[in-house]
Motif scaffolding. Structure first.
Motif, short mmCIF file in Angstrom:
data_model
loop_
_atom_site.label_atom_id
_atom_site.label_comp_id
_atom_site.label_asym_id
_atom_site.label_seq_id
_atom_site.Cartn_x
_atom_site.Cartn_y
_atom_site.Cartn_z
N SER A 86 28.50 118.35 17.67
CA SER A 86 28.94 118.04 19.03
C SER A 86 29.43 116.59 19.07
CB SER A 86 27.77 118.22 20.01
OG SER A 86 26.81 117.20 19.81
N ASP B 150 16.15 119.61 20.13
CA ASP B 150 15.85 120.22 21.43
C ASP B 150 15.81 119.16 22.53
OD1 ASP B 150 15.77 122.72 20.26
OD2 ASP B 150 13.57 122.83 20.24
N CYS C 35 17.10 116.15 22.43
CA CYS C 35 18.43 115.54 22.57
C CYS C 35 19.30 116.39 23.47
CB CYS C 35 19.08 115.33 21.21
SG CYS C 35 18.45 113.93 20.28
N GLU C 36 19.25 117.70 23.28
CA GLU C 36 20.04 118.60 24.13
C GLU C 36 19.62 118.45 25.59
OE1 GLU C 36 22.98 120.96 25.27
OE2 GLU C 36 22.69 120.27 23.21
N TYR D 291 21.08 115.14 26.84
CA TYR D 291 22.51 115.20 27.12
C TYR D 291 22.79 115.97 28.41
CZ TYR D 291 22.92 113.56 22.30
OH TYR D 291 22.80 112.85 21.15
N GLN D 292 22.01 116.99 28.67
CA GLN D 292 22.15 117.73 29.93
C GLN D 292 21.68 116.90 31.11
OE1 GLN D 292 23.79 120.61 30.37
NE2 GLN D 292 24.26 120.44 28.20
#
Length: 165
Positions: free
Chosen positions: A29, A101, A103-104, A107-108
């Motif tokens: 990403s 997990d 980090c996702e 970012y959200q």
């Protein structure tokens, strides 16, 4: 001539180039790609890297994954091989998965969460990153001596390689 480089550190005992095996990585990403680029930039600006060999440095480091193992390929500035070793990825699997997990989630969260929620997630993210860095330092004992900041940046690169797994 003192052997100092632009950062004021001596040229020995440090990395001056890092190569990630792009075949070991999957498509990343933009956020992961940015973290990888920043880690490499910061690592080259300031690091402590002393392999357990009879060579004072500086060093080129190649990182790759072969047969689900992490390969450190250390060379001199002319790319002559100096020291190559392999680490099992097993001790990193849980922490890398948890790190990705969170980090996702981070970012959200930066898209819509409150500043306090973002800060809480970021604290957890940093905690996992620190834990991964300590695992790396433990695994490198007897092979390469690194300071904590170097271990943190190397852990980021290991995560970038792990994306494919």
């Amino acid at each position: 001539m003192s052997g100092d480089d632009a950062s004021g550190q001596g040229a020995g005992g440090r990395l001056i180039r890092i190569d990630l095996d792009e075949q070991s990585t999957a498509r990343r990403s933009p956020e992961v790609e940015r973290e990888r680029a920043v880690a490499i930039f910061d690592l080259l600006e300031e690091n402590e890297f002393r392999p357990a060999i009879e060579h004072v440095g500086p060093y080129h480091l190649g990182l790759s994954i072969e047969e689900n193992r992490l390969v450190f390929d250390i060379k001199d500035p002319t790319d002559a091989p100096l020291y190559k070793f392999i680490l099992s990825l097993s001790p990193f699997r849980r922490i890398v998965k948890e790190y990705f997990d969170i980090c996702e989630s981070y970012y959200q969260a930066i898209k819509s969460a409150s500043p306090s929620q973002i800060e809480a997630i970021d604290m957890g993210r940093r905690g996992l990153h620190n834990e991964g860095s300590e695992i790396l330092r433990e695994r490198l004992v007897g092979k390469v001596e690194v300071d904590f900041n170097t271990a943190r940046r190397l852990f980021t690169l290991i995560c970038a390689l792990h994306v494919k797994m």
